[in-house]
Design an enzyme around this catalytic site. Sequence first.
Site, PDB file in Angstrom:
ATOM      1  CG  ASP A  42      -3.279  -3.223   7.836  1.00 16.75           C
ATOM      2  OD1 ASP A  42      -4.493  -3.513   7.860  1.00 16.75           O
ATOM      3  OD2 ASP A  42      -2.870  -2.069   7.625  1.00 16.75           O
ATOM      4  CE1 TYR A  91      -3.038   3.086   1.034  1.00 15.22           C
ATOM      5  CE2 TYR A  91      -2.137   2.908   3.259  1.00 15.22           C
ATOM      6  CZ  TYR A  91      -2.901   3.578   2.326  1.00 15.22           C
ATOM      7  OH  TYR A  91      -3.544   4.739   2.682  1.00 15.22           O
ATOM      8  CB  ILE A 137      -8.030  -2.961   7.492  1.00 16.08           C
ATOM      9  CG1 ILE A 137      -7.313  -2.766   6.157  1.00 16.08           C
ATOM     10  CG2 ILE A 137      -7.180  -2.455   8.633  1.00 16.08           C
ATOM     11  CD1 ILE A 137      -7.075  -1.298   5.816  1.00 16.08           C
ATOM     12  CE  LYS A 170      -9.421   0.698   3.346  1.00 15.43           C
ATOM     13  NZ  LYS A 170      -9.501   1.849   2.420  1.00 15.43           N
TER      14      LYS A 170
END
Length: 474
Positions: A231, A145, A233, A273
């Site tokens: 992570d 990202y 999410i 998300k």
Amino acid sequence: MDLLSRKATCNSHGQDSSYFLGWEEYEKNPYDVIKNPQGLIQMGLAENQLCFDLLESWLANNPDAANFKRDGQSIFRELALFQDYHGLSSFKNALADFMSENRGNRVSFDSNNLVLTAGATSANETLMFCLANPGDAFLLPTPYYPGFDRDLKWRTGVEIVPIQCSSTNGFRITKLALEEAYEQAKKLNLNVKGILITNPSNPLGTTTTQTELNILFDFISKNKNIHLVSDEIYSGTVFNSSEFISVMEIIKNNQLENTDVFNRVHIVYSLSKDLGLPGFRVGAIYSNNKDVISAATKMSSFGLVSSQTQYLLSALLSDKKFTKNYLRENQKRLKNRQRKLVSGLEAMGIGCLKSNAGLFCWVDMRHLLSSKTFEAEMELWKKIVYEVKLNISPGSSCHCEEPGWFRVCFANMSEETLNLALKRLKKFVDDGNSKRSCQNNENQRQKSSRKKTMSTVSNWVFRLSFQDREAEER
């Protein structure tokens, strides 16, 4: 004397990345079906708008929560006044239960190990502050990202060393790539404090495999001072939930509770998300390390989640009938939308990495490059942004080592807008193919002409040579 600090004037924020530049171009000329039909379509924003109707329906059916009432009585004053930065216990309990539900209840989460933050951005940065000193490094698999260059580094001073992954194996993490990244960090005199992964991956849209997770756990087991941050999410966006394996499942299945590894594994989560609520700024750190929880809780006072938001969402997440239906329907709609994008791209000769999660596809446009370079990738990206009027994210902004890959988002728009985006891109590809075909025909014509010319010259040279020999003989 300088007027501003070095931090205020430095250029290390990452805002000049093509990832953010695409957003800026969109903001100058945003597409609107009525007001600006020729505008730029935003396909660079990983936002989930496919289930707003479910959320809005719940709000309509639960007016007390939306109006800050309990048993019909207003609690506005209670929520408006000061709240402890540990967060509302009702919300933390509901969030912990929702995280378990996201993982098929194969693992459970202790709300005492949760720290609330203002979104995943804050959660990731807070963990960097807790785990590393300025100049220390974290290893990240590529592509990653683009915002991590800002979130992890800008204020903390932490460095990122890429774990270079390749399309040859679907950009999977390998033991060799991990060890090479670790050795590279040591050559740069960087103290490696951890590894950070996104699972499911942003930008790949894939879940981390059991093999990859075993490689990571083996590595941190051998290296006693290294943390693993996962992570997660996008955990609720997995099209087939059984394919998602949380790091907490590895800990449970490998009986790593109450070991030193147990204290070095941390999870980042948010509702941005899965529930499509990035504007609510709800994130969380989950850790089994009491010292990390203590430090992160103190730091969270710089980025709290409002009490009103916590109260509303605690009511929503506590409605198990709603959450069960929402997760199922959300995954179904994401799967259908992803298929639509993939099939539309395949129809114009563009392939995608096989994915099973996320709000985007990792799209292979290498065959559209004028050369196998990042300069050619930027040339193609600019054409797509300025001519086709689509904002997509080039792979170089995600630190992909192979030019020609792009992240394309599909869940932040209506189906009609996606159809228009595909129509625009198809025209661009068809026009390019037509130009290439004309160029190939012209090249073939010139090649054929050169052959004829060479043949004529050869015949002339042969005749001349033959005549010369005749003259010599006479």
